[in-house]
Design a protein around this motif. Structure first.
Motif, PDB file in Angstrom:
ATOM      1  N   ASP A   9       0.937  -1.127  -0.092  1.00  0.00           N
ATOM      2  CA  ASP A   9       0.039  -0.055  -0.095  1.00  0.00           C
ATOM      3  C   ASP A   9       0.883   1.415  -0.066  1.00  0.00           C
ATOM      4  O   ASP A   9       0.479   2.345  -0.448  1.00  0.00           O
ATOM      5  N   HIS A  10       2.026   1.123   0.482  1.00  0.00           N
ATOM      6  CA  HIS A  10       2.847   2.290   0.809  1.00  0.00           C
ATOM      7  C   HIS A  10       4.316   2.031   0.539  1.00  0.00           C
ATOM      8  O   HIS A  10       4.972   1.018   0.819  1.00  0.00           O
ATOM      9  N   THR A  34       5.705   1.419   6.636  1.00  0.00           N
ATOM     10  CA  THR A  34       5.720   1.303   5.062  1.00  0.00           C
ATOM     11  C   THR A  34       6.143  -0.074   4.718  1.00  0.00           C
ATOM     12  O   THR A  34       6.774  -0.920   5.398  1.00  0.00           O
ATOM     13  N   ALA A 203      -2.494  10.789   1.484  1.00  0.00           N
ATOM     14  CA  ALA A 203      -2.217   9.379   1.178  1.00  0.00           C
ATOM     15  C   ALA A 203      -3.694   8.481   1.076  1.00  0.00           C
ATOM     16  O   ALA A 203      -3.891   7.467   0.275  1.00  0.00           O
ATOM     17  N   GLY A 207      -4.572   7.060  -2.121  1.00  0.00           N
ATOM     18  CA  GLY A 207      -4.497   5.334  -1.964  1.00  0.00           C
ATOM     19  C   GLY A 207      -5.802   4.694  -2.253  1.00  0.00           C
ATOM     20  O   GLY A 207      -6.036   3.457  -2.563  1.00  0.00           O
ATOM     21  N   THR A 212      -0.666   1.642  -4.954  1.00  0.00           N
ATOM     22  CA  THR A 212       0.435   1.856  -4.083  1.00  0.00           C
ATOM     23  C   THR A 212       0.768   3.526  -3.969  1.00  0.00           C
ATOM     24  O   THR A 212       0.907   4.042  -5.057  1.00  0.00           O
ATOM     25  N   THR A 230       1.094   9.018   6.722  1.00  0.00           N
ATOM     26  CA  THR A 230       0.712   8.709   5.515  1.00  0.00           C
ATOM     27  C   THR A 230       0.620   7.025   5.140  1.00  0.00           C
ATOM     28  O   THR A 230      -0.081   6.814   4.426  1.00  0.00           O
ATOM     29  N   VAL A 231       1.242   6.423   6.059  1.00  0.00           N
ATOM     30  CA  VAL A 231       1.183   4.903   5.901  1.00  0.00           C
ATOM     31  C   VAL A 231      -0.275   4.535   6.304  1.00  0.00           C
ATOM     32  O   VAL A 231      -0.994   3.768   5.862  1.00  0.00           O
ATOM     33  N   ALA A 234      -2.884   5.589   3.795  1.00  0.00           N
ATOM     34  CA  ALA A 234      -2.527   4.528   2.713  1.00  0.00           C
ATOM     35  C   ALA A 234      -3.520   3.203   2.840  1.00  0.00           C
ATOM     36  O   ALA A 234      -3.778   2.671   2.002  1.00  0.00           O
ATOM     37  N   LYS A 235      -3.066   2.769   4.053  1.00  0.00           N
ATOM     38  CA  LYS A 235      -3.635   1.458   4.313  1.00  0.00           C
ATOM     39  C   LYS A 235      -5.136   1.536   4.688  1.00  0.00           C
ATOM     40  O   LYS A 235      -5.987   0.626   4.947  1.00  0.00           O
TER      41      LYS A 235
END
Length: 246
Positions: A9-10, A34, A203, A207, A212, A230-231, A234-235
């Motif tokens: 994802d990241h 990440t 993100a 995302g 990714t 940001t992780v 994204a998730k």
């Protein structure tokens, strides 16, 4: 067996021409959550600079179970080091200078007898920020609408068999509609997005459109706490918002 990046994802992209925030280490980067680390940059790259980052970063990646890849911009930046997971090699589909389609890659193959082809993969770049160093370096035609970007993505996957398509806005937050168009054009290839991911919301936005998201400048400018957000974005992309407890 699926490629590892289909589960990412990241990604954090480290530029060897820049430093980490004072007091932070490559282990700290690995502990942000990440999924992978790429090491590379467009300008100022030398084998010495790459080695100074690759060796400690690869060691940290082994310790924290985070894969570390080189993203070489030219043959002189390739370093064969223990602990690397492999090489993600850009090929710029909208480059005006065809050296960035196959020319520099040919030189690498000619000069380097140690290429591990089983761990070497290409990324079909579509460069979309005309003011970026990579656009200038490759003479990329960035004046593309959503349909043209989607067509490049289709060509990359269908004609050239690319398994990664990379939309590179390079420091600028991109057009979500363009990202969606590229995503819709792909069947099996993984869509990477890079550019302007500076917080949770950015993100999560990208995302939800790309597979990714890639964070670069943020790790150097603001550090690991900002990257960690940001992780999380994204998730959590695509998830329904959670109602707060009352």
């Amino acid at each position: 067996m699926s490629a590892p990046w289909t589960e990412w994802d990241h990604i954090v992209k480290l530029d060897p021409d820049k430093t980490l925030v004072d007091g932070e280490s490559y282990a700290d980067v690995c502990k942000t959550g990440t999924d992978a680390i790429e090491i590379g940059g467009t300008t100022g790259m030398t084998e010495e600079k790459m080695t100074e980052v690759i060796e400690p970063c690869a060691a940290a990646g082994r310790e924290h179970d985070v894969p570390v890849y080189i993203e070489p911009s030219h043959p002189g930046t390739v370093v064969h080091a223990d602990g690397l997971s492999g090489y993600l090699v850009p090929t710029v589909f909208n480059a005006g200078d065809i050296a960035w389609l196959t020319g520099v890659h040919k030189e690498w193959a000619r000069m380097d007898a140690e290429i591990d082809w089983d761990r070497t993969h290409t990324e079909a770049y579509i460069v979309l920020n005309p003011d970026s160093s990579v656009a200038e370096y490759t003479q990329a035609n960035c004046d593309l609408d959503a349909d043209e970007v989607a067509a490049y993505a289709t060509v990359a996957e269908r004609m050239f068999g690319q398994r990664i398509v990379y939309l590179e806005y390079s420091g600028t937050f991109g057009d979500p509609d363009v990202v969606t168009a590229a995503s819709d054009a792909l069947d099996d290839a993984t869509l990477f997005y890079g550019g302007g991911i500076g917080d949770y919301d950015a993100a999560r936005e990208m995302g939800g459109r790309a597979d990714t998201v890639i964070v670069g400048d943020l790790v150097h400018d603001e550090g690991c706490d900002a990257v960690r957000e940001t992780v999380r974005g994204a998730k959590e992309a695509g998830q329904e918002p959670v109602e707060p407890d009352r």
